[in-house]
Design a protein around this motif. Structure first.
Motif, short mmCIF file in Angstrom:
data_model
loop_
_atom_site.label_atom_id
_atom_site.label_comp_id
_atom_site.label_asym_id
_atom_site.label_seq_id
_atom_site.Cartn_x
_atom_site.Cartn_y
_atom_site.Cartn_z
N PHE A 125 23.19 -2.43 -2.36
CA PHE A 125 22.84 -1.92 -3.69
C PHE A 125 21.57 -2.58 -4.22
O PHE A 125 20.68 -1.90 -4.74
N PHE A 126 21.46 -3.90 -4.07
CA PHE A 126 20.26 -4.59 -4.55
C PHE A 126 19.03 -4.23 -3.72
O PHE A 126 17.92 -4.17 -4.24
N ILE A 127 19.22 -3.96 -2.42
CA ILE A 127 18.10 -3.53 -1.59
C ILE A 127 17.60 -2.16 -2.05
O ILE A 127 16.39 -1.93 -2.19
N ILE A 128 18.51 -1.24 -2.31
CA ILE A 128 18.13 0.09 -2.79
C ILE A 128 17.49 -0.01 -4.17
O ILE A 128 16.51 0.69 -4.48
N LEU A 129 18.02 -0.90 -5.01
CA LEU A 129 17.47 -1.06 -6.35
C LEU A 129 16.02 -1.52 -6.31
O LEU A 129 15.19 -1.04 -7.08
N THR A 130 15.71 -2.46 -5.41
CA THR A 130 14.32 -2.90 -5.28
C THR A 130 13.43 -1.79 -4.74
O THR A 130 12.26 -1.68 -5.11
N LYS A 131 13.98 -0.96 -3.88
CA LYS A 131 13.19 0.14 -3.30
C LYS A 131 12.75 1.14 -4.35
O LYS A 131 11.61 1.63 -4.33
N ILE A 132 13.62 1.45 -5.29
CA ILE A 132 13.32 2.51 -6.25
C ILE A 132 12.72 1.98 -7.55
O ILE A 132 12.34 2.77 -8.42
N SER A 133 12.62 0.66 -7.70
CA SER A 133 12.16 0.12 -8.98
C SER A 133 10.85 -0.67 -8.89
O SER A 133 10.12 -0.73 -9.88
N LEU A 134 10.55 -1.29 -7.75
CA LEU A 134 9.35 -2.13 -7.66
C LEU A 134 8.08 -1.27 -7.57
O LEU A 134 8.11 -0.17 -7.01
N PRO A 135 6.95 -1.75 -8.10
CA PRO A 135 5.68 -1.04 -7.95
C PRO A 135 5.18 -1.10 -6.51
O PRO A 135 5.64 -1.92 -5.72
N LYS A 136 4.23 -0.26 -6.21
CA LYS A 136 3.70 -0.20 -4.86
C LYS A 136 2.79 -1.39 -4.57
O LYS A 136 1.79 -1.58 -5.24
N PRO A 137 3.13 -2.21 -3.57
CA PRO A 137 2.27 -3.35 -3.23
C PRO A 137 1.17 -2.95 -2.25
O PRO A 137 1.28 -1.94 -1.55
N ASN A 138 0.14 -3.76 -2.18
CA ASN A 138 -0.93 -3.55 -1.22
C ASN A 138 -0.53 -4.16 0.12
O ASN A 138 0.04 -5.26 0.17
N HIS A 139 -0.83 -3.46 1.21
CA HIS A 139 -0.39 -3.91 2.52
C HIS A 139 -0.96 -5.28 2.87
O HIS A 139 -0.23 -6.18 3.32
N GLU A 140 -2.26 -5.49 2.67
CA GLU A 140 -2.88 -6.77 3.02
C GLU A 140 -2.36 -7.89 2.13
O GLU A 140 -2.11 -9.01 2.59
N ARG A 141 -2.19 -7.61 0.83
CA ARG A 141 -1.66 -8.62 -0.08
C ARG A 141 -0.22 -8.99 0.30
O ARG A 141 0.19 -10.15 0.15
N PHE A 142 0.52 -8.01 0.76
CA PHE A 142 1.91 -8.28 1.12
C PHE A 142 1.99 -9.17 2.36
O PHE A 142 2.84 -10.06 2.43
#
Length: 327
Positions: free
Chosen positions: A281-298
């Motif tokens: 549930f917490f994994i799905i919650l982060t998927k649908i709620s977090l903003p889009k990160p940059n690939h290189e920054r990640f």
């Protein structure tokens, strides 16, 4: 024969739970987006998608790399289903209790990275670029996961998953679980799990302008269904392992089981399933709620923050064990 029966039981459990997981993910996403789709419509949509994939025309390359192309989805599927046999499921064990199962689990988790490259290389130039991007994330975030697992193994004094779960058993209940003394490793593992599952709000296997196709873009029919199924099964697998090493697996949070002795396996299954679905549930919650990160920054976040934090956690664990007189 006993191992074969255990494997068949494990496969039945995986298939059943994966379908439930796919349904719950769509329901959580719909509720978060304030959509009013009925549960029946979601089930019908899943059934229609599966039927379409099963009867869809099967694509295959006309020349070259056919072996790599056809074996890539099977490689991921076999690695994930084999790793499930290492997870304690009540009384069902397909691997000996004396085997260093944590080491084998890490090895099996690295196989999907090779299969992703295999799928991209056999599909063409654009899918290969997508596979390289995906593999860079798998290795970049796989290193802190391995270090976190080593810290837990040092603390438990064993590389066996079942032994790690047993070491968390105490009269203090949940306060004896490893998520408290290994809080740094627990957070690092959870963050890495989100990226390894490709469950961030942006799919790292695709670029922002979608000019580069996904590494599964050339797959269709049953082969593509294997990729989708393996993705959900991998989410279930990592969640189950996360629960085993940090939250006591099938142990009761009260320190003792409530039901009578002959019903203890039933209570163990209840606690284990409840913990797994809370993690999912917490994994799905982060998927649908977090903003889009940059690939290189990640990737930079992993190499500059997560890996040093996991190494600090490992050294602290070794120091505590040494001062405590552990061998």
């Amino acid at each position: 024969m006993e191992i074969l029966i255990n494997f068949i039981i494990t496969m039945i459990i995986i298939i059943s739970v994966v379908f439930i997981l796919a349904y719950l993910e769509k329901r959580f996403s719909a509720l978060f987006a304030l959509q009013t789709d009925s549960p029946a419509s979601v089930l019908l949509q899943d059934a229609a998608c599966m039927l379409k994939l099963l009867i869809k025309e099967d694509y295959s390359p006309k020349k070259g790399r056919k072996i790599l192309y056809f074996t890539a989805p099977l490689t991921i599927f076999c690695a994930v289903t084999t790793a499930f046999c290492l997870i304690p499921l009540g009384g069902f064990y397909a691997v000996s209790d004396s085997f260093p199962s944590a080491v084998l689990f890490i090895a099996l988790l690295l196989i999907p990275a090779a299969a992703v490259l295999q799928a991209g290389y056999s599909s063409g130039r654009e899918p290969l670029i997508s596979a390289i991007r995906m593999t860079s994330n798998l290795f970049g975030y796989g290193i802190p996961v391995i270090i976190s697992i080593l810290a837990v193994s040092f603390m438990a004094g064993s590389l066996n998953i079942n032994a790690i779960v047993r070491e968390q058993s105490s009269s203090s209940g949940l306060f004896g679980w490893y998520f408290i003394p290994q809080i740094i490793g627990c957070i690092v593992f959870f963050i890495c799990a989100i990226v390894l599952l490709n469950h961030t709000s942006v799919n790292f296997s695709k670029t922002k302008n979608t000019l580069i196709s996904d590494y599964t873009a050339k797959y269709s029919g049953l082969k593509y269904l294997l990729f989708v199924f393996s993705g959900y099964a991998l989410a279930l697998l990592i969640s189950a392992f996360f629960v085993c090493v940090y939250f006591g697996g099938n142990l009761s949070p009260f320190g003792a089981y409530i039901l009578p002795d002959f019903l203890i396996p039933l209570e163990q299954g209840f606690w284990f399933i409840l913990k797994i679905f809370l993690a999912i549930f917490f994994i799905i919650l982060t998927k649908i709620s977090l903003p889009k990160p940059n690939h290189e920054r990640f990737l930079e976040f992993s190499y500059k923050i997560l890996i040093p934090l996991s190494l600090i956690n490992l050294n602290i664990t070794i120091l505590i064990r040494y001062l405590a007189g552990a061998q």
